[in-house]
Design a protein around this motif. Sequence first.
Motif, mmCIF file in Angstrom:
data_model
loop_
_atom_site.group_PDB
_atom_site.id
_atom_site.type_symbol
_atom_site.label_atom_id
_atom_site.label_comp_id
_atom_site.label_asym_id
_atom_site.label_seq_id
_atom_site.Cartn_x
_atom_site.Cartn_y
_atom_site.Cartn_z
ATOM 1 N N ALA A 172 0.829 -1.203 0.000
ATOM 2 C CA ALA A 172 0.000 0.000 0.000
ATOM 3 C C ALA A 172 0.862 1.251 0.000
ATOM 4 O O ALA A 172 0.565 2.231 -0.701
ATOM 5 C CB ALA A 172 -0.933 -0.004 1.204
ATOM 6 N N TYR A 173 1.943 1.236 0.773
ATOM 7 C CA TYR A 173 2.842 2.392 0.769
ATOM 8 C C TYR A 173 3.570 2.503 -0.569
ATOM 9 O O TYR A 173 3.683 3.608 -1.134
ATOM 10 C CB TYR A 173 3.865 2.295 1.896
ATOM 11 C CG TYR A 173 4.905 3.394 1.796
ATOM 12 C CD1 TYR A 173 4.604 4.699 2.190
ATOM 13 C CD2 TYR A 173 6.169 3.143 1.258
ATOM 14 C CE1 TYR A 173 5.533 5.719 2.066
ATOM 15 C CE2 TYR A 173 7.094 4.165 1.121
ATOM 16 C CZ TYR A 173 6.773 5.442 1.519
ATOM 17 O OH TYR A 173 7.691 6.456 1.374
ATOM 18 N N ALA A 174 4.074 1.390 -1.083
ATOM 19 C CA ALA A 174 4.856 1.418 -2.324
ATOM 20 C C ALA A 174 4.052 1.985 -3.485
ATOM 21 O O ALA A 174 4.610 2.650 -4.369
ATOM 22 C CB ALA A 174 5.351 0.010 -2.654
ATOM 23 N N LYS A 175 2.730 1.756 -3.492
ATOM 24 C CA LYS A 175 1.897 2.181 -4.611
ATOM 25 C C LYS A 175 1.300 3.577 -4.419
ATOM 26 O O LYS A 175 0.535 4.039 -5.270
ATOM 27 C CB LYS A 175 0.767 1.161 -4.822
ATOM 28 C CG LYS A 175 1.258 -0.214 -5.296
ATOM 29 C CD LYS A 175 1.851 -0.143 -6.687
ATOM 30 C CE LYS A 175 2.415 -1.488 -7.131
ATOM 31 N NZ LYS A 175 1.371 -2.524 -7.267
ATOM 32 N N LEU A 176 1.617 4.260 -3.325
ATOM 33 C CA LEU A 176 1.117 5.622 -3.144
ATOM 34 C C LEU A 176 1.718 6.546 -4.206
ATOM 35 O O LEU A 176 2.869 6.372 -4.614
ATOM 36 C CB LEU A 176 1.491 6.156 -1.762
ATOM 37 C CG LEU A 176 0.707 5.651 -0.562
ATOM 38 C CD1 LEU A 176 1.334 6.186 0.713
ATOM 39 C CD2 LEU A 176 -0.760 6.031 -0.647
ATOM 40 N N PRO A 177 0.967 7.568 -4.641
ATOM 41 C CA PRO A 177 1.548 8.574 -5.541
ATOM 42 C C PRO A 177 2.743 9.258 -4.888
ATOM 43 O O PRO A 177 2.798 9.434 -3.659
ATOM 44 C CB PRO A 177 0.388 9.560 -5.753
ATOM 45 C CG PRO A 177 -0.850 8.799 -5.420
ATOM 46 C CD PRO A 177 -0.457 7.825 -4.352
ATOM 47 N N GLY A 178 3.701 9.660 -5.702
ATOM 48 C CA GLY A 178 4.925 10.267 -5.192
ATOM 49 C C GLY A 178 4.687 11.498 -4.352
ATOM 50 O O GLY A 178 5.353 11.711 -3.325
ATOM 51 N N HIS A 179 3.723 12.354 -4.753
ATOM 52 C CA HIS A 179 3.497 13.578 -3.984
ATOM 53 C C HIS A 179 2.900 13.278 -2.613
ATOM 54 O O HIS A 179 3.131 14.025 -1.654
ATOM 55 C CB HIS A 179 2.612 14.554 -4.766
ATOM 56 C CG HIS A 179 1.177 14.160 -4.856
ATOM 57 N ND1 HIS A 179 0.698 13.224 -5.755
ATOM 58 C CD2 HIS A 179 0.086 14.581 -4.153
ATOM 59 C CE1 HIS A 179 -0.602 13.090 -5.608
ATOM 60 N NE2 HIS A 179 -1.000 13.899 -4.640
ATOM 61 N N ILE A 180 2.148 12.165 -2.503
ATOM 62 C CA ILE A 180 1.615 11.775 -1.199
ATOM 63 C C ILE A 180 2.748 11.264 -0.310
ATOM 64 O O ILE A 180 2.827 11.593 0.886
ATOM 65 C CB ILE A 180 0.522 10.711 -1.343
ATOM 66 C CG1 ILE A 180 -0.679 11.255 -2.113
ATOM 67 C CG2 ILE A 180 0.090 10.192 0.034
ATOM 68 C CD1 ILE A 180 -1.432 12.345 -1.388
ATOM 69 N N LYS A 181 3.656 10.483 -0.886
ATOM 70 C CA LYS A 181 4.811 10.016 -0.105
ATOM 71 C C LYS A 181 5.609 11.191 0.436
ATOM 72 O O LYS A 181 6.048 11.190 1.594
ATOM 73 C CB LYS A 181 5.698 9.121 -0.965
ATOM 74 C CG LYS A 181 5.115 7.760 -1.289
ATOM 75 C CD LYS A 181 6.103 6.943 -2.112
ATOM 76 C CE LYS A 181 5.552 5.573 -2.441
ATOM 77 N NZ LYS A 181 6.494 4.783 -3.281
#
Length: 294
Positions: free
Chosen positions: A145-154
């Motif tokens: 779930a973390y790996a697939k988050l959009p970059g701006h959310i990370k």
Amino acid sequence: MSSAVQTSRTTKIKHQKLTCTIGAELFDVDLGDVARDDALFAELHSLLLQHKVLFLRDQDISRAEHVALARRFGSLEDHPVAGSDPDNPGLVRIYKDLDSPAEHYENAFHCDATWRENPPMGCVLRSVEGPEVGGDTIWVNMAEAYAKLPGHIKSQIEGLRARHSIEASFGAALPMEQRHELKERFPDAEHPVVRTHPETGEKILFVNAFATHFVNYHTPENVRFGSDYAPGASNLLNYLISQAAVPEYQVRWRWTKNSVAIWDNRSTQHYAVQDYWPAVRKMERAGIIGDRPF
């Protein structure tokens, strides 16, 4: 790895992946033997880190063997609301029937006991009695779930921390005095929104149904005016919590008597589906004390 039952290079235990991202079923192994055998336990531990939740059927083990297996991972914890079996400390009886207390809910995506400063490392759960159909449990791979988050959310959640509360969850169904007493015993815990797995190094999205709010969101970078604070933070938190509902990150297990699930509570969430009323569902769980998330 194909869908066929296989023995990997690192283990002799036969196993089969259940989805592309999480879960494996083990075959031809007795958990009572695993509790007594160092080599077997090491293989089981390795598979758990790889698949995050392991499933077995036809495990007619005693409560003492159940507890002994869980203790191979570490010391066991009690539950302040559900309590433990008097003869086997650390073995929590989760019995659902017509008289079940309302506060013993499970049908929300959650990691166990993140309201603790040191949430459980994992759990061993066995089905004692269940409905003919219904009462499944869903597990979610929160590293995926973390790996697939959009970059701006990370980028936005890097460094954020969240408050986790037993008062706002289990305590919500209690009378006010008991709710306040529960919070006195277990003050809200504060954890990173993204934790690092202490054994695999994976980054994990670590907010769930016990998370109430961010504690360090209100900064000039995130908030223009005071009125931005509540909606901006709550919308982001709700979005992160909703990631557990993505089917591509999930595995769903149909229980039968004496089936067992062993899961890594650091990298997963789970949801016990309450669709079986008025049938009875009786489960027994041993939770293993974990480390402080970082």
